[in-house]
Write a protein that holds these residues in place. Structure first.
Motif, PDB file in Angstrom:
ATOM      1  N   ILE A 251       9.086   2.761   9.726  1.00 49.56           N
ATOM      2  CA  ILE A 251       9.540   1.375   9.683  1.00 49.56           C
ATOM      3  C   ILE A 251       8.928   0.646   8.494  1.00 49.56           C
ATOM      4  O   ILE A 251       9.599  -0.119   7.789  1.00 49.56           O
ATOM      5  CB  ILE A 251       9.196   0.670  11.003  1.00 49.56           C
ATOM      6  CG1 ILE A 251      10.020   1.265  12.153  1.00 49.56           C
ATOM      7  CG2 ILE A 251       9.423  -0.836  10.902  1.00 49.56           C
ATOM      8  CD1 ILE A 251       9.677   0.701  13.498  1.00 49.56           C
ATOM      9  N   ARG A 252       7.645   0.883   8.228  1.00 48.17           N
ATOM     10  CA  ARG A 252       6.962   0.157   7.159  1.00 48.17           C
ATOM     11  C   ARG A 252       7.393   0.620   5.771  1.00 48.17           C
ATOM     12  O   ARG A 252       7.036  -0.014   4.776  1.00 48.17           O
ATOM     13  CB  ARG A 252       5.458   0.320   7.316  1.00 48.17           C
ATOM     14  CG  ARG A 252       4.930  -0.356   8.566  1.00 48.17           C
ATOM     15  CD  ARG A 252       3.482  -0.668   8.497  1.00 48.17           C
ATOM     16  NE  ARG A 252       3.044  -1.411   9.669  1.00 48.17           N
ATOM     17  CZ  ARG A 252       1.878  -2.032   9.761  1.00 48.17           C
ATOM     18  NH1 ARG A 252       1.041  -2.000   8.729  1.00 48.17           N
ATOM     19  NH2 ARG A 252       1.558  -2.691  10.841  1.00 48.17           N
ATOM     20  N   ALA A 253       8.104   1.726   5.711  1.00 47.42           N
ATOM     21  CA  ALA A 253       8.649   2.139   4.416  1.00 47.42           C
ATOM     22  C   ALA A 253       9.778   1.214   3.988  1.00 47.42           C
ATOM     23  O   ALA A 253      10.131   1.166   2.792  1.00 47.42           O
ATOM     24  CB  ALA A 253       9.148   3.575   4.501  1.00 47.42           C
ATOM     25  N   PHE A 254      10.336   0.451   4.952  1.00 45.64           N
ATOM     26  CA  PHE A 254      11.447  -0.444   4.647  1.00 45.64           C
ATOM     27  C   PHE A 254      11.123  -1.902   4.939  1.00 45.64           C
ATOM     28  O   PHE A 254      11.756  -2.797   4.381  1.00 45.64           O
ATOM     29  CB  PHE A 254      12.695  -0.042   5.453  1.00 45.64           C
ATOM     30  CG  PHE A 254      13.161   1.355   5.169  1.00 45.64           C
ATOM     31  CD1 PHE A 254      14.011   1.606   4.101  1.00 45.64           C
ATOM     32  CD2 PHE A 254      12.738   2.425   5.945  1.00 45.64           C
ATOM     33  CE1 PHE A 254      14.453   2.895   3.832  1.00 45.64           C
ATOM     34  CE2 PHE A 254      13.177   3.710   5.680  1.00 45.64           C
ATOM     35  CZ  PHE A 254      14.032   3.953   4.607  1.00 45.64           C
ATOM     36  N   PHE A 255      10.158  -2.152   5.810  1.00 38.26           N
ATOM     37  CA  PHE A 255       9.797  -3.526   6.146  1.00 38.26           C
ATOM     38  C   PHE A 255       8.344  -3.772   5.755  1.00 38.26           C
ATOM     39  O   PHE A 255       7.489  -2.880   5.887  1.00 38.26           O
ATOM     40  CB  PHE A 255       9.959  -3.777   7.650  1.00 38.26           C
ATOM     41  CG  PHE A 255      11.388  -3.673   8.120  1.00 38.26           C
ATOM     42  CD1 PHE A 255      12.209  -4.795   8.122  1.00 38.26           C
ATOM     43  CD2 PHE A 255      11.907  -2.463   8.559  1.00 38.26           C
ATOM     44  CE1 PHE A 255      13.523  -4.696   8.570  1.00 38.26           C
ATOM     45  CE2 PHE A 255      13.214  -2.366   8.987  1.00 38.26           C
ATOM     46  CZ  PHE A 255      14.024  -3.489   8.999  1.00 38.26           C
ATOM     47  N   ALA A 256       8.078  -4.957   5.294  1.00 35.76           N
ATOM     48  CA  ALA A 256       6.714  -5.313   4.890  1.00 35.76           C
ATOM     49  C   ALA A 256       5.814  -5.387   6.117  1.00 35.76           C
ATOM     50  O   ALA A 256       6.239  -5.882   7.173  1.00 35.76           O
ATOM     51  CB  ALA A 256       6.727  -6.661   4.167  1.00 35.76           C
ATOM     52  N   PRO A 257       4.568  -4.907   6.019  1.00 26.51           N
ATOM     53  CA  PRO A 257       3.665  -4.950   7.179  1.00 26.51           C
ATOM     54  C   PRO A 257       3.239  -6.370   7.515  1.00 26.51           C
ATOM     55  O   PRO A 257       3.155  -7.234   6.647  1.00 26.51           O
ATOM     56  CB  PRO A 257       2.477  -4.109   6.707  1.00 26.51           C
ATOM     57  CG  PRO A 257       2.502  -4.218   5.225  1.00 26.51           C
ATOM     58  CD  PRO A 257       3.944  -4.296   4.845  1.00 26.51           C
ATOM     59  N   ARG A 258       2.978  -6.588   8.760  1.00 23.71           N
ATOM     60  CA  ARG A 258       2.511  -7.890   9.201  1.00 23.71           C
ATOM     61  C   ARG A 258       1.023  -8.030   8.931  1.00 23.71           C
ATOM     62  O   ARG A 258       0.290  -7.053   8.889  1.00 23.71           O
ATOM     63  CB  ARG A 258       2.793  -8.062  10.694  1.00 23.71           C
ATOM     64  CG  ARG A 258       4.270  -8.174  11.019  1.00 23.71           C
ATOM     65  CD  ARG A 258       4.505  -8.141  12.508  1.00 23.71           C
ATOM     66  NE  ARG A 258       4.112  -6.857  13.086  1.00 23.71           N
ATOM     67  CZ  ARG A 258       4.299  -6.530  14.351  1.00 23.71           C
ATOM     68  NH1 ARG A 258       4.849  -7.400  15.179  1.00 23.71           N
ATOM     69  NH2 ARG A 258       3.927  -5.352  14.798  1.00 23.71           N
TER      70      ARG A 258
END
Length: 320
Positions: A251-258
């Motif tokens: 998921i973090r490969a496409f969405f920025a981490p929180r």
């Protein structure tokens, strides 16, 4: 030497009025002769049956009186002496067993008695005591047990009795793992011990494990293979969320981490942990402060509620 079925075929028990309880012992003694029954077990049965022993003695006396009072022919005398001889062998068997052993026959005792001995040997622990391994079986970067803390609360358990024989070794360790909660400092250590100790794998019923490390997903999957696992305690800390799960990395490969600290559902091993089913009790605990930073009580309560709702789900569906 005649066997039980030959004596029954000749109707000797009816001719000499042998009681039913004595006939049963004749049958068991014939099983001892043919190795169908353990000799020590039969000897224990004789010792705990004083009424039957008295009936055997009375049978010997009755056979002797019948041979003396009647005009018995050679065949009848032979059969009467056969009954008397068998009775004598049965009564002498307990003394012969102990005389031949030479040492205390621990494995000849009933299983319940042996387990009481094991409980006394381990310190008369009535409930499941928690056990830790001071030395890790795996080479990993996870923190071991804090010795300065646990050595004050725990005492070293002697295992010298396990060296008595192979049979005692297997039975003692099996009973030990069934009665105690084994506390693993990390999933790496648990995975290594389960893979190399078949007795531990086959009898472990209660586990407490600190959730950390890079093999927690594989280690939690191993819990499904334990045949007698009933109780599970998950120890959480800030180190439980140092490594992301495979799904979270994708998921973090496409969405920025929180921003901020990772949550438990994002951690490695979470998906495998919530897939466990069929346990009797699941709890979540905080780690020792000297070993790792603690998480919040809200996270602890939330994870425990989630695991219990999933673990008990199958049982509730079966009841419905």
């Amino acid at each position: 030497m005649s066997n039980f079925y030959e004596q029954k075929t000749l109707r000797l028990f009816e001719k000499f009025e042998v009681p039913e309880c004595v006939i049963n012992f004749f049958k068991l003694y014939d099983d001892v002769r043919t190795s169908a029954m353990d000799e020590g077990r039969f000897a224990n049965l004789i010792r705990v049956s004083p009424n039957t022993c008295e009936a055997i003695v009375n049978t010997m006396v009755k056979c002797a009186e019948m041979l003396n009072n009647s005009k018995a022919n050679q065949t009848q005398s032979k059969h009467g002496l056969m009954i008397i001889k068998t009775c004598r062998e049965i009564l002498n068997l307990p003394h012969r067993v102990y005389r031949d052993v030479g040492v205390f026959p621990l494995m000849k005792l009933p299983l319940e008695t042996r387990r009481e001995i094991y409980d006394y040997y381990f310190g008369n622990v009535q409930d499941n005591g928690k056990v830790i391994n001071l030395r890790k079986a795996s080479i990993c970067a996870c923190a071991p047990h804090e010795l300065s803390v646990y050595t004050q609360q725990y005492r070293r358990i002697p295992m010298n009795l396990a060296l008595a024989s192979r049979a005692v070794f297997q039975e003692l360790l099996a009973y030990f793992f069934q009665r105690r909660t084994i506390f693993f400092s990390c999933p790496c250590d648990m995975s290594r011990r389960l893979a190399t100790n078949p007795i531990l794998h086959a009898n472990l019923s209660s586990i407490s494990i600190h959730w950390c490390g890079n093999v927690s997903d594989k280690a939690f999957l191993q819990l499904k293979q334990l045949p007698h696992l009933e109780n599970l305690d998950i120890v959480i800390s800030k180190t439980s969320t140092l490594i992301l799960s495979a799904r979270e990395r994708q998921i973090r490969a496409f969405f920025a981490p929180r921003r901020g600290l990772l949550t438990l559902p994002e951690s490695l091993g979470f998906e495998q942990l919530i897939s466990l089913r069929g346990l009797r009790e699941v709890t979540v605990s905080h780690s020792c402060k000297s070993k790792a930073e603690r998480r919040t009580d809200a996270e602890k309560a939330a994870l425990q509620a989630l695991l219990r709702s999933l673990v008990y789900k199958e049982e509730e569906e079966e009841e419905e």
